[in-house]
Design a protein around this motif. Sequence first.
Motif, PDB file in Angstrom:
ATOM      1  N   LEU A 138       0.830  -1.214   0.000  1.00  0.00           N
ATOM      2  CA  LEU A 138       0.000   0.000   0.000  1.00  0.00           C
ATOM      3  C   LEU A 138       0.861   1.258   0.000  1.00  0.00           C
ATOM      4  CD1 LEU A 138      -2.936  -0.648   2.518  1.00  0.00           C
ATOM      5  CD2 LEU A 138      -3.087  -0.319   0.054  1.00  0.00           C
ATOM      6  N   VAL A 139       1.840   1.282   0.888  1.00  0.00           N
ATOM      7  CA  VAL A 139       2.699   2.465   0.978  1.00  0.00           C
ATOM      8  C   VAL A 139       3.492   2.640  -0.318  1.00  0.00           C
ATOM      9  CG1 VAL A 139       4.598   3.563   2.230  1.00  0.00           C
ATOM     10  CG2 VAL A 139       2.816   2.351   3.502  1.00  0.00           C
ATOM     11  N   ALA A 140       4.027   1.549  -0.842  1.00  0.00           N
ATOM     12  CA  ALA A 140       4.798   1.635  -2.088  1.00  0.00           C
ATOM     13  C   ALA A 140       3.931   2.135  -3.241  1.00  0.00           C
ATOM     14  CB  ALA A 140       5.401   0.266  -2.430  1.00  0.00           C
ATOM     15  N   ALA A 141       2.704   1.646  -3.321  1.00  0.00           N
ATOM     16  CA  ALA A 141       1.802   2.076  -4.393  1.00  0.00           C
ATOM     17  C   ALA A 141       1.486   3.564  -4.275  1.00  0.00           C
ATOM     18  CB  ALA A 141       0.520   1.253  -4.365  1.00  0.00           C
ATOM     19  N   GLU A 142       1.216   4.039  -3.056  1.00  0.00           N
ATOM     20  CA  GLU A 142       0.908   5.454  -2.889  1.00  0.00           C
ATOM     21  C   GLU A 142       2.131   6.323  -3.183  1.00  0.00           C
ATOM     22  OE1 GLU A 142      -0.716   8.395   0.543  1.00  0.00           O
ATOM     23  OE2 GLU A 142      -1.947   6.629   0.125  1.00  0.00           O
ATOM     24  N   LEU A 143       3.303   5.870  -2.742  1.00  0.00           N
ATOM     25  CA  LEU A 143       4.524   6.623  -3.036  1.00  0.00           C
ATOM     26  C   LEU A 143       4.764   6.710  -4.545  1.00  0.00           C
ATOM     27  CD1 LEU A 143       6.904   5.380  -0.204  1.00  0.00           C
ATOM     28  CD2 LEU A 143       6.186   7.753  -0.614  1.00  0.00           C
ATOM     29  N   ALA A 144       4.560   5.627  -5.256  1.00  0.00           N
ATOM     30  CA  ALA A 144       4.743   5.625  -6.708  1.00  0.00           C
ATOM     31  C   ALA A 144       3.733   6.555  -7.379  1.00  0.00           C
ATOM     32  CB  ALA A 144       4.618   4.203  -7.255  1.00  0.00           C
ATOM     33  N   TRP A 145       2.486   6.518  -6.900  1.00  0.00           N
ATOM     34  CA  TRP A 145       1.445   7.371  -7.475  1.00  0.00           C
ATOM     35  C   TRP A 145       1.775   8.844  -7.244  1.00  0.00           C
ATOM     36  CZ3 TRP A 145      -2.176  10.904  -5.766  1.00  0.00           C
ATOM     37  CH2 TRP A 145      -3.181  11.233  -6.681  1.00  0.00           C
ATOM     38  N   ILE A 146       2.216   9.170  -6.027  1.00  0.00           N
ATOM     39  CA  ILE A 146       2.577  10.556  -5.710  1.00  0.00           C
ATOM     40  C   ILE A 146       3.760  11.001  -6.563  1.00  0.00           C
ATOM     41  CG2 ILE A 146       3.558  12.064  -3.919  1.00  0.00           C
ATOM     42  CD1 ILE A 146       1.780  10.559  -1.887  1.00  0.00           C
ATOM     43  N   ALA A 147       4.760  10.146  -6.731  1.00  0.00           N
ATOM     44  CA  ALA A 147       5.938  10.502  -7.543  1.00  0.00           C
ATOM     45  C   ALA A 147       5.522  10.817  -8.980  1.00  0.00           C
ATOM     46  CB  ALA A 147       6.961   9.370  -7.505  1.00  0.00           C
ATOM     47  N   THR A 148       4.638  10.010  -9.530  1.00  0.00           N
ATOM     48  CA  THR A 148       4.161  10.249 -10.895  1.00  0.00           C
ATOM     49  C   THR A 148       3.385  11.554 -10.966  1.00  0.00           C
ATOM     50  OG1 THR A 148       4.051   7.880 -11.346  1.00  0.00           O
ATOM     51  CG2 THR A 148       2.721   9.313 -12.764  1.00  0.00           C
ATOM     52  N   LEU A 149       2.520  11.799  -9.987  1.00  0.00           N
ATOM     53  CA  LEU A 149       1.742  13.030  -9.966  1.00  0.00           C
ATOM     54  C   LEU A 149       2.654  14.248  -9.841  1.00  0.00           C
ATOM     55  CD1 LEU A 149      -1.012  14.439  -9.929  1.00  0.00           C
ATOM     56  CD2 LEU A 149      -1.080  14.046  -7.447  1.00  0.00           C
ATOM     57  N   LEU A 150       3.653  14.171  -8.976  1.00  0.00           N
ATOM     58  CA  LEU A 150       4.593  15.290  -8.824  1.00  0.00           C
ATOM     59  C   LEU A 150       5.321  15.574 -10.141  1.00  0.00           C
ATOM     60  CD1 LEU A 150       6.031  14.536  -5.269  1.00  0.00           C
ATOM     61  CD2 LEU A 150       4.689  16.550  -5.954  1.00  0.00           C
ATOM     62  N   THR A 151       5.726  14.546 -10.821  1.00  0.00           N
ATOM     63  CA  THR A 151       6.396  14.718 -12.116  1.00  0.00           C
ATOM     64  C   THR A 151       5.466  15.420 -13.099  1.00  0.00           C
ATOM     65  OG1 THR A 151       7.762  12.760 -11.769  1.00  0.00           O
ATOM     66  CG2 THR A 151       7.477  13.485 -14.054  1.00  0.00           C
ATOM     67  N   ARG A 152       4.202  15.011 -13.132  1.00  0.00           N
ATOM     68  CA  ARG A 152       3.235  15.604 -14.052  1.00  0.00           C
ATOM     69  C   ARG A 152       2.952  17.067 -13.707  1.00  0.00           C
ATOM     70  NH1 ARG A 152      -1.962  12.750 -14.617  1.00  0.00           N
ATOM     71  NH2 ARG A 152      -2.036  13.931 -16.559  1.00  0.00           N
ATOM     72  N   ILE A 153       2.892  17.394 -12.415  1.00  0.00           N
ATOM     73  CA  ILE A 153       2.648  18.783 -12.014  1.00  0.00           C
ATOM     74  C   ILE A 153       3.853  19.638 -12.362  1.00  0.00           C
ATOM     75  CG2 ILE A 153       2.286  20.356 -10.075  1.00  0.00           C
ATOM     76  CD1 ILE A 153       0.760  18.030  -8.670  1.00  0.00           C
ATOM     77  N   ARG A 154       5.048  19.161 -12.005  1.00  0.00           N
ATOM     78  CA  ARG A 154       6.274  19.943 -12.243  1.00  0.00           C
ATOM     79  C   ARG A 154       6.538  20.172 -13.726  1.00  0.00           C
ATOM     80  NH1 ARG A 154       9.055  16.462  -7.668  1.00  0.00           N
ATOM     81  NH2 ARG A 154       8.868  17.910  -5.903  1.00  0.00           N
ATOM     82  N   SER A 155       6.186  19.212 -14.563  1.00  0.00           N
ATOM     83  CA  SER A 155       6.430  19.340 -16.000  1.00  0.00           C
ATOM     84  C   SER A 155       5.307  20.095 -16.704  1.00  0.00           C
ATOM     85  CB  SER A 155       6.578  17.956 -16.633  1.00  0.00           C
ATOM     86  OG  SER A 155       5.315  17.289 -16.648  1.00  0.00           O
ATOM     87  N   ALA A 156       4.267  20.459 -15.967  1.00  0.00           N
ATOM     88  CA  ALA A 156       3.081  21.135 -16.504  1.00  0.00           C
ATOM     89  C   ALA A 156       2.290  20.234 -17.452  1.00  0.00           C
ATOM     90  CB  ALA A 156       3.448  22.450 -17.159  1.00  0.00           C
ATOM     91  N   GLU A 157       2.541  18.923 -17.399  1.00  0.00           N
ATOM     92  CA  GLU A 157       1.750  17.981 -18.178  1.00  0.00           C
ATOM     93  C   GLU A 157       0.297  17.979 -17.677  1.00  0.00           C
ATOM     94  OE1 GLU A 157       1.086  13.180 -18.529  1.00  0.00           O
ATOM     95  OE2 GLU A 157       3.093  13.896 -18.023  1.00  0.00           O
ATOM     96  N   LEU A 158       0.148  18.148 -16.368  1.00  0.00           N
ATOM     97  CA  LEU A 158      -1.179  18.235 -15.761  1.00  0.00           C
ATOM     98  C   LEU A 158      -1.598  19.692 -15.775  1.00  0.00           C
ATOM     99  CD1 LEU A 158      -3.422  16.679 -14.244  1.00  0.00           C
ATOM    100  CD2 LEU A 158      -2.202  17.142 -12.139  1.00  0.00           C
ATOM    101  N   ALA A 159      -2.649  19.994 -16.528  1.00  0.00           N
ATOM    102  CA  ALA A 159      -3.113  21.366 -16.663  1.00  0.00           C
ATOM    103  C   ALA A 159      -3.561  21.882 -15.291  1.00  0.00           C
ATOM    104  CB  ALA A 159      -4.255  21.440 -17.664  1.00  0.00           C
ATOM    105  N   TRP A 160      -3.077  23.067 -14.934  1.00  0.00           N
ATOM    106  CA  TRP A 160      -3.393  23.649 -13.627  1.00  0.00           C
ATOM    107  C   TRP A 160      -4.114  24.960 -13.831  1.00  0.00           C
ATOM    108  CZ3 TRP A 160      -1.999  20.310  -9.939  1.00  0.00           C
ATOM    109  CH2 TRP A 160      -2.260  20.689  -8.611  1.00  0.00           C
ATOM    110  N   ALA A 161      -5.198  25.137 -13.116  1.00  0.00           N
ATOM    111  CA  ALA A 161      -5.951  26.395 -13.215  1.00  0.00           C
ATOM    112  C   ALA A 161      -5.112  27.541 -12.682  1.00  0.00           C
ATOM    113  CB  ALA A 161      -7.258  26.291 -12.439  1.00  0.00           C
ATOM    114  N   ALA A 162      -5.279  28.681 -13.272  1.00  0.00           N
ATOM    115  CA  ALA A 162      -4.493  29.859 -12.858  1.00  0.00           C
ATOM    116  C   ALA A 162      -4.906  30.341 -11.500  1.00  0.00           C
ATOM    117  CB  ALA A 162      -4.651  30.978 -13.876  1.00  0.00           C
TER     118      ALA A 162
END
Length: 182
Positions: free
Chosen positions: A158-182
Motif C-alpha cells: 500500500l505504501v509503495a503504491a501510494e509513493l509511486a502514485w505521488i511521484a508520478t503526480l509530482l512529475t506531471r505537475i512539475r512538468s506542466a503535463e497536468l493542466a493547472w488552473a491559474a
Amino acid sequence: MPLDASRNSLVLPILGFLGERPAHAYDLATRLRGRYAHLSATRSTVTTLLKSLHRDGLVEAREPGQVGNRPPRTEYELTGPGIACFRAKVESGLRDTPVASVDFALAVAYLGSLPADRAVALLSARAERLAGEQAALPDGSVAMTELDTLEHAYWHGLVAAELAWIATLLTRIRSAELAWAA
C-alpha cells in the motif's frame, strides 16, 4: 458521525461543492452520491452537517426558495471562514492522513484548488513522511511463516503504491503535463 461534525469526511466535499455554487441539502446529497459512491451521504446526514457548519459560521443559509411545486429549500453558500476551512482541510488531508485513506482521496479531489507550488510542497512532504513510515514497517519475523505475516507485505504494498502514485503526480505537475488552473 463523529461528535465534532467538522471531522466528518463528508465536510470537505460539501465545502468543495458549495465553493462551486450555493446548494441545498438534497442537491448536495445527490452530487455526493454521484461523485463519491463509496461514501454514505444521506440527505439527513448532509442536512445535519450543514446545520453544524452554519452554526460554526462556515456556511451561510439563504432564505428558503421554492421552485415549481417543490417544497421550499434552504440553500447554503460558503463564507470567508468556510473557504479558509476548506483550504485547511485540503492541506491537512494531503499532508496528515494515513496511507490509502478516504480523507486523502477526498483531499486529492480538490488538489487543483491550491496553487501548484503549494500542492507540490504538500505532496512532497507526504511522500517523505510515507517513505519514513515504510522504512519503519516490520518485514515480518524469521520465526513466523510468510502466511502468518501477510499483513506486513500488504502494508508495504500500500505504501509503495501510494509513493509511486505521488511521484508520478509530482512529475506531471512539475512538468506542466497536468493542466493547472491559474
